[in-house]
Design an enzyme around this catalytic site. Structure first.
Site, mmCIF file in Angstrom:
data_model
loop_
_atom_site.group_PDB
_atom_site.id
_atom_site.type_symbol
_atom_site.label_atom_id
_atom_site.label_comp_id
_atom_site.label_asym_id
_atom_site.label_seq_id
_atom_site.Cartn_x
_atom_site.Cartn_y
_atom_site.Cartn_z
ATOM 1 C CB THR A 230 -119.073 -23.356 44.890
ATOM 2 O OG1 THR A 230 -118.594 -23.764 43.608
ATOM 3 C CG2 THR A 230 -118.100 -23.820 45.967
ATOM 4 C CE LYS B 199 -117.395 -26.933 43.188
ATOM 5 N NZ LYS B 199 -116.787 -25.636 42.705
ATOM 6 C CB THR C 237 -112.365 -30.026 35.501
ATOM 7 O OG1 THR C 237 -112.889 -28.708 35.532
ATOM 8 C CG2 THR C 237 -113.476 -30.969 35.681
ATOM 9 C CD GLU D 255 -120.033 -19.878 37.393
ATOM 10 O OE1 GLU D 255 -119.776 -20.097 38.581
ATOM 11 O OE2 GLU D 255 -119.344 -19.130 36.672
ATOM 12 C CG ASN E 276 -118.213 -15.951 36.924
ATOM 13 O OD1 ASN E 276 -117.482 -16.562 37.689
ATOM 14 N ND2 ASN E 276 -118.970 -16.557 36.025
ATOM 15 C CB THR F 187 -120.309 -8.377 45.564
ATOM 16 O OG1 THR F 187 -121.054 -8.924 44.481
ATOM 17 C CG2 THR F 187 -118.964 -7.915 45.087
#
Length: 413
Positions: free
Chosen positions: A154, A180, A191, A277, A408, A413
């Site tokens: 993702t 992933k 995880t 991230e 995040n 959005t």
């Protein structure tokens, strides 16, 4: 000589496995989003799943399937929708997903395991899945491991896979894996998503025990942001196609197989932590001198998960006080006068006392790691000793950058 060597092929490296990854239209980006792993024969199946009370439908489905029968032939994973917190509708979607795979492959419905990843609260786009399952089945290949790895991601920046092989007597055993994960990483068992294939002959109970221990030493020892996912799943298949003598009890062969499985899990776990991230480096926290391994792992994970430690690493600030504070609040009793902290080659504290060190050089060490080669020379090493006990443990994390908030904040959005 090493016990094993790394090879190519990911989950299709072991004998008797095929895989595929396609674009089914589940992701708005048009990227690959549907993966299938298939064993040509019945495989012993083991699983470890999230312990959260808010779970994806696929988690409950796999738990129920493995409680009934510890074997499987296929794992289907969709990316784009988590199908978590979706009620009865989400449950119907997983049941239909399994039936679609069953019909397309010509295998029993209870031989299919499922996983999902994506936005929580969104059901699977079943119209796209109905068309995608026959397509992904038609593209199954003995070299499709990389495509499957690509189809399960993702927010990941890179795909994550590995395969190892080792000699067991005069036969070769192989273990492959893909996973992933990038954000929402603070596992409460496993995880995000991890899939492992193996061609050894091993009993179902022993295989489950091996996987559970391997997960505790790998996926359960990584953290990115302190958030546990609703979909955390690790599934491991062993189909026996190596034709080695059956491993049914603890012993040298079982120990070697478990060590190999753990090595695969740890490689994948570190890849997830490094791909956190917005991260720029991997943190490896080693703790020694605890009363038990469990205590050492708990302290290591607390340090790796500390937002203050992670922020200092991003700021290239050798602020060892944050490491000491995190160790102290981990919930493990120790004498602070025995605390020792090291950052790379720099010893910062010993016997509970601060030591003089070259702060500029230590900061340069952190910058050097942030510019290092991915998963090779980009690891910041933090060493902590809390006493003279036999317990030791390792945890992995990453630094905390501005980009974590941006990624995040914009996720849906």
């Amino acid at each position: 000589m090493a016990q094993w060597q790394e090879i190519s092929g990911a989950v299709t490296a072991p004998r008797g496995y095929q895989a595929a990854g396609i674009t089914a239209g589940l992701k708005p980006s048009g990227a690959k989003d549907l993966a299938l792993i298939y064993s040509e024969v019945d495989a012993i199946a083991a699983g470890v799943f999230t312990m959260t009370q808010v779970r994806a439908a696929c988690v409950d489905y796999c738990r129920q399937q493995l409680q009934r029968k510890a074997s499987a032939r296929a794992i289907l994973c969709n990316a784009g929708q988590a199908n978590a917190a979706t009620g009865e509708g989400g449950w119907e979607d997983v049941r239909e997903s399994a039936e679609l795979v069953s019909q397309s492959l010509g295998i029993p419905g209870d031989a299919v395991l499922l996983a999902s990843t994506g936005v929580i609260g969104q059901r699977i786009k079943m119209e796209a899945l109905r068309q995608g399952v026959p397509q992904v089945v038609s593209q199954l290949s003995g070299t499709g491991g990389d495509e499957a790895a690509e189809a399960i991601v993702t927010t990941d920046l890179v795909t994550k896979s590995i395969a190892l092989e080792a000699q067991f007597g005069d036969r070769t055993v192989r273990i492959g894996g893909i996973c992933k994960g990038s954000g929402m990483i603070h596992p409460n068992m496993a995880t995000m998503l991890g899939f492992i294939t193996c061609d050894a002959v091993v009993s179902s109970q022993l295989w489950q025990e091996m996987l559970s221990r391997a997960v505790d030493r790998s996926f359960n020892q990584i953290t990115v942001d302190g958030d546990t996912s609703t979909n955390d799943t690790v599934i491991a298949l062993a189909n026996g196609q190596s034709r080695t003598p059956a491993i049914v009890r603890e012993g040298p062969e079982a120990k070697k197989l478990e060590a190999m499985l753990t090595a695969v899990c740890q490689h994948l776990a570190k890849a997830i932590a490094r791909d956190g991230e917005g991260a720029s480096c991997l943190l490896e926290v080693s703790v020694q001198g605890a009363a038990t391994d469990a205590d050492a792992r708990k302290i290591a994970r607390t340090i790796a998960g500390s937002s203050l430690v992670k922020s200092a690493m991003f700021g290239r600030d050798p602020n060892w006080g944050r490491i000491a504070a995190a160790a102290g609040r981990a919930g493990v009793t120790f004498n602070q006068e025995e605390l020792r902290i090291q950052l790379g080659r720099f010893q910062l504290m010993d016997g509970g006392q601060p030591l003089p060190f070259d702060r500029a050089a230590a900061s340069a060490y952190l910058r050097e790691k942030a510019e290092g080669e991915y998963l090779k020379t980009d690891t910041v090493e933090i060493g902590v000793t809390i006493g003279k006990g036999p317990g030791q443990g390792v945890a992995w994390g990453c630094d905390l950058s501005y980009d974590y908030v941006r990624i995040n904040a914009e996720y849906t959005t």
